[in-house]
Design an enzyme around this catalytic site. Structure first.
Site, PDB file in Angstrom:
ATOM      1  N   SER A   1      37.419  36.495 -55.665  1.00 53.09           N
ATOM      2  CA  SER A   1      37.731  35.215 -53.760  1.00 53.09           C
ATOM      3  C   SER A   1      38.699  35.205 -53.597  1.00 53.09           C
ATOM      4  O   SER A   1      39.537  34.591 -54.743  1.00 53.09           O
ATOM      5  CB  SER A   1      36.367  33.993 -54.276  1.00 53.09           C
ATOM      6  OG  SER A   1      36.557  33.483 -52.873  1.00 53.09           O
TER       7      SER A   1
ATOM      8  N   LYS B   1      36.376  39.983 -52.076  1.00 54.88           N
ATOM      9  CA  LYS B   1      35.795  38.712 -51.633  1.00 54.88           C
ATOM     10  C   LYS B   1      36.246  38.409 -50.809  1.00 54.88           C
ATOM     11  O   LYS B   1      37.665  37.776 -51.418  1.00 54.88           O
ATOM     12  CB  LYS B   1      34.597  37.744 -52.300  1.00 54.88           C
ATOM     13  CG  LYS B   1      34.478  36.637 -51.161  1.00 54.88           C
ATOM     14  CD  LYS B   1      33.683  35.656 -51.875  1.00 54.88           C
ATOM     15  CE  LYS B   1      33.870  34.700 -51.769  1.00 54.88           C
ATOM     16  NZ  LYS B   1      33.189  33.610 -52.218  1.00 54.88           N
TER      17      LYS B   1
ATOM     18  N   LYS C   1      38.484  35.397 -47.962  1.00 52.76           N
ATOM     19  CA  LYS C   1      37.388  34.560 -46.949  1.00 52.76           C
ATOM     20  C   LYS C   1      38.100  34.006 -45.936  1.00 52.76           C
ATOM     21  O   LYS C   1      39.291  34.998 -45.096  1.00 52.76           O
ATOM     22  CB  LYS C   1      38.664  32.903 -47.377  1.00 52.76           C
ATOM     23  CG  LYS C   1      38.623  32.536 -48.894  1.00 52.76           C
ATOM     24  CD  LYS C   1      36.467  31.879 -48.782  1.00 52.76           C
ATOM     25  CE  LYS C   1      36.546  31.256 -50.116  1.00 52.76           C
ATOM     26  NZ  LYS C   1      35.306  30.753 -50.121  1.00 52.76           N
TER      27      LYS C   1
ATOM     28  N   ASP D   1      33.866  35.195 -46.684  1.00 49.24           N
ATOM     29  CA  ASP D   1      33.035  33.713 -46.969  1.00 49.24           C
ATOM     30  C   ASP D   1      33.529  33.362 -45.754  1.00 49.24           C
ATOM     31  O   ASP D   1      34.933  33.264 -46.104  1.00 49.24           O
ATOM     32  CB  ASP D   1      33.464  34.047 -48.546  1.00 49.24           C
ATOM     33  CG  ASP D   1      32.740  32.520 -48.713  1.00 49.24           C
ATOM     34  OD1 ASP D   1      31.958  31.296 -47.656  1.00 49.24           O
ATOM     35  OD2 ASP D   1      32.435  31.983 -50.055  1.00 49.24           O
TER      36      ASP D   1
ATOM     37  N   GLU E   1      28.560  35.774 -45.941  1.00 57.13           N
ATOM     38  CA  GLU E   1      28.391  35.019 -46.917  1.00 57.13           C
ATOM     39  C   GLU E   1      28.875  32.999 -45.877  1.00 57.13           C
ATOM     40  O   GLU E   1      29.962  33.868 -45.756  1.00 57.13           O
ATOM     41  CB  GLU E   1      29.832  34.823 -47.769  1.00 57.13           C
ATOM     42  CG  GLU E   1      29.150  33.336 -49.363  1.00 57.13           C
ATOM     43  CD  GLU E   1      29.453  33.470 -50.055  1.00 57.13           C
ATOM     44  OE1 GLU E   1      30.888  34.544 -50.846  1.00 57.13           O
ATOM     45  OE2 GLU E   1      29.926  32.274 -50.682  1.00 57.13           O
TER      46      GLU E   1
ATOM     47  N   ASP F   1      25.081  29.971 -49.174  1.00 61.18           N
ATOM     48  CA  ASP F   1      25.702  29.474 -50.231  1.00 61.18           C
ATOM     49  C   ASP F   1      25.454  27.909 -50.350  1.00 61.18           C
ATOM     50  O   ASP F   1      24.785  27.315 -50.703  1.00 61.18           O
ATOM     51  CB  ASP F   1      27.318  30.248 -50.348  1.00 61.18           C
ATOM     52  CG  ASP F   1      28.856  29.227 -51.470  1.00 61.18           C
ATOM     53  OD1 ASP F   1      27.740  28.083 -51.770  1.00 61.18           O
ATOM     54  OD2 ASP F   1      29.265  29.219 -51.638  1.00 61.18           O
TER      55      ASP F   1
ATOM     56  N   LYS G   1      25.103  29.042 -57.150  1.00 63.80           N
ATOM     57  CA  LYS G   1      26.179  27.621 -57.944  1.00 63.80           C
ATOM     58  C   LYS G   1      25.967  27.365 -58.576  1.00 63.80           C
ATOM     59  O   LYS G   1      25.123  25.952 -57.758  1.00 63.80           O
ATOM     60  CB  LYS G   1      27.271  26.836 -57.259  1.00 63.80           C
ATOM     61  CG  LYS G   1      28.040  28.024 -56.490  1.00 63.80           C
ATOM     62  CD  LYS G   1      29.179  27.423 -55.299  1.00 63.80           C
ATOM     63  CE  LYS G   1      30.055  28.649 -55.330  1.00 63.80           C
ATOM     64  NZ  LYS G   1      30.660  27.776 -54.287  1.00 63.80           N
TER      65      LYS G   1
ATOM     66  N   GLY H   1      31.290  30.691 -57.190  1.00 60.75           N
ATOM     67  CA  GLY H   1      32.381  30.197 -58.018  1.00 60.75           C
ATOM     68  C   GLY H   1      33.166  28.729 -57.675  1.00 60.75           C
ATOM     69  O   GLY H   1      32.776  28.957 -56.735  1.00 60.75           O
TER      70      GLY H   1
HETATM   71  O1  LIG Z   1      37.379  32.001 -57.936  1.00 60.86           O
HETATM   72  C1  LIG Z   1      36.273  31.023 -57.480  1.00 60.86           C
HETATM   73  O2  LIG Z   1      35.883  30.601 -58.635  1.00 60.86           O
HETATM   74  C2  LIG Z   1      36.008  31.209 -56.017  1.00 60.86           C
HETATM   75  C3  LIG Z   1      35.874  30.750 -55.179  1.00 60.86           C
HETATM   76  C4  LIG Z   1      35.439  30.100 -53.590  1.00 60.86           C
HETATM   77  O3  LIG Z   1      35.539  31.762 -52.650  1.00 60.86           O
HETATM   78  C5  LIG Z   1      35.249  28.947 -53.252  1.00 60.86           C
HETATM   79  C6  LIG Z   1      35.801  28.334 -53.622  1.00 60.86           C
HETATM   80  C7  LIG Z   1      36.277  27.031 -53.814  1.00 60.86           C
HETATM   81  C8  LIG Z   1      34.984  26.860 -52.706  1.00 60.86           C
HETATM   82  C9  LIG Z   1      33.966  27.013 -52.264  1.00 60.86           C
HETATM   83  C10 LIG Z   1      33.830  28.541 -52.666  1.00 60.86           C
HETATM   84  C11 LIG Z   1      32.893  29.344 -51.949  1.00 60.86           C
HETATM   85  O4  LIG Z   1      32.353  30.700 -53.021  1.00 60.86           O
HETATM   86  O5  LIG Z   1      32.829  29.259 -50.924  1.00 60.86           O
HETATM   87 MG   LIG Z   2      30.876  30.200 -50.731  1.00 60.01          MG
END
Ligand SMILES: O=C(O)CCC(=O)c1ccccc1C(=O)O
Ligand SMILES: [Mg+2]
Length: 371
Positions: free
Chosen positions: A138, A164, A166, A191, A216, A241, A265, A293
């Site tokens: 990510s 992925k 953001k 995401d 996402e 999510d 999660k 994550g």
């Molecule tokens: O590398 C990771 O742990 C995922 C990182 C990530 O996308 C995330 C990190 C912090 C808070 C929310 C998210 C998410 O998945 O939305």
């Molecule tokens: Mg997410």
């Protein structure tokens, strides 16, 4: 012969991230979290990690609310009676509303202890059946598209199974277009962390041309109604999510057609037992899942690897290598990724040793609780 938890130690840890991680809701420079150690009468330790962040940006929980909930409500319930099986905790903790991340941190430590007492790796105790899992990475919002392309290049070369990125309004269609131009075939998803509303439907529909694996959480963190409206008008699958806090939420979202994929999660849903239930409901309904994550340190990362061995985790998750986040993780060995896969550890419990020396270095304060 149930598990009798004799002592619990809560530690508050701070770890520097190798590079800041930016989402639509804010930026992380460091990770601050609670590490849970639960000890039984034989002196065995089980480990859990709270994924709550210091600020309530992703959800309403924080490091401090977790400490409060654990200290004042969950530990008294934990110490109340022996535990025959960790799945009992879901019921025992149900008198406390919400606070899923606090519950999951304790439940995770008990699962580790349970598996160690049975001499089973955690993934076997959960009913998993894989010795390798596929993972993606990510990537946060960057200063420029060029920076982003360089970072993607590196992870594609390292073999990560999907990328992925953001997104947020202003960092979306144009960015994805450039990424696709440069990497026409890479498995790609975005995401939004709830940065859009139905008023942005045209922008979201514009993403349909890029063969994304999924979008996402485009809409509000508690919504499944507008997501159903949106999914009906998008070709790209929506993955939820933030909106899924329980197996009940998953059932309703599936029934409404709010998504075609779910990100699980463990912390967000209140623990491994609830995560398994969501996995099962999704499986019955042909909804693939993957493991999300929360920038976890080694203990949380190990739990993520274990749950990902369940068979409906068919899409690569966000569990990247320890070295992606940390100069030095708190487990030995660290989590490593080869050709986009992690070899599932076979040692009892979480499968990695907690490096107590390293934990001490990162600990700012700690407190012990007795049954
Ligand atoms: O590398 C990771 O742990 C995922 C990182 C990530 O996308 C995330 C990190 C912090 C808070 C929310 C998210 C998410 O998945 O939305
Ligand atoms: Mg997410």
């Amino acid at each position: 012969m149930g598990i009798k938890v004799k002592r619990v130690i809560l530690r508050h840890l701070q770890m520097e991230l190798k590079s800041p991680f930016t989402t639509s809701f804010g930026s992380f420079q460091k990770k601050e979290f609670i590490l849970v150690e639960a000890m039984d009468e034989d002196g065995l330790s089980g480990w859990g990690e709270s994924v709550a962040f210091p600020s309530p940006w992703y959800n309403e929980e924080t490091v401090k609310t977790n400490w409060h909930m654990i200290e004042d409500f969950l530990l008294p319930l934990l110490f109340q009676a022996p535990i025959a099986h960790p799945e009992e905790l879901r019921q025992r903790f149900s008198v406390i509303r919400k606070n899923q991340m606090a519950k999951a941190a304790i439940e995770g430590a008990i699962w580790d202890l349970f598996a160690k007492r049975q001499q089973l790796p955690l993934h076997k105790a959960l009913g998993g059946n894989k010795n390798r899992i596929e993972v993606g990475v990510s990537i946060g919002i960057q200063k420029s598209i060029d920076d982003l392309l360089r970072i993607i290049e590196r992870y594609v070369q390292e073999g990560y199974r999907r990328i992925k990125i953001k997104i947020k309004p202003g960092w979306d269609v144009e960015v994805v277009r450039e990424v696709r131009r440069r990497f026409p075939d890479v498995p790609l998803m975005v995401d939004a962390n709830s940065a859009y509303s139905l008023e942005d439907i045209d922008r979201l529909k514009a993403l349909d041309e890029f063969q994304l694996m999924m979008i996402e959480q485009p809409l509000a963190p508690d919504d499944i109604v507008d997501h159903a409206t949106l999914q009906a008008q998008l070709n790209t699958p929506i993955c939820l999510d933030e909106s899924i806090h329980s197996a009940e939420d998953a059932r309703k979202a599936i029934q409404l057609g709010s998504c075609r994929i779910i990100n699980i999660k463990i912390g967000r849903v209140g623990g491994l037992a609830e995560a398994k239930r969501i996995h099962d409901i999704c499986k019955e309904n042909d909804i693939p899942v993957w493991c999300g994550g929360m920038l976890e340190a080694g203990v949380g990362r190990a739990h993520n690897i274990a749950i990902t061995t369940l068979d409906n985790f068919t899409l690569p998750g966000d569990t990247a290598a320890s070295s992606h986040y940390w100069t030095k993780d708190i487990i030995v060995p660290e989590v490593t990724v080869h050709h986009g896969t992690i070899t599932v550890p076979e040692k009892p419990g979480i499968g990695y040793d907690v490096d107590r020396q390293q934990v001490d270095i990162y600990t700012s304060y700690a407190k012990m609780y007795h049954a």
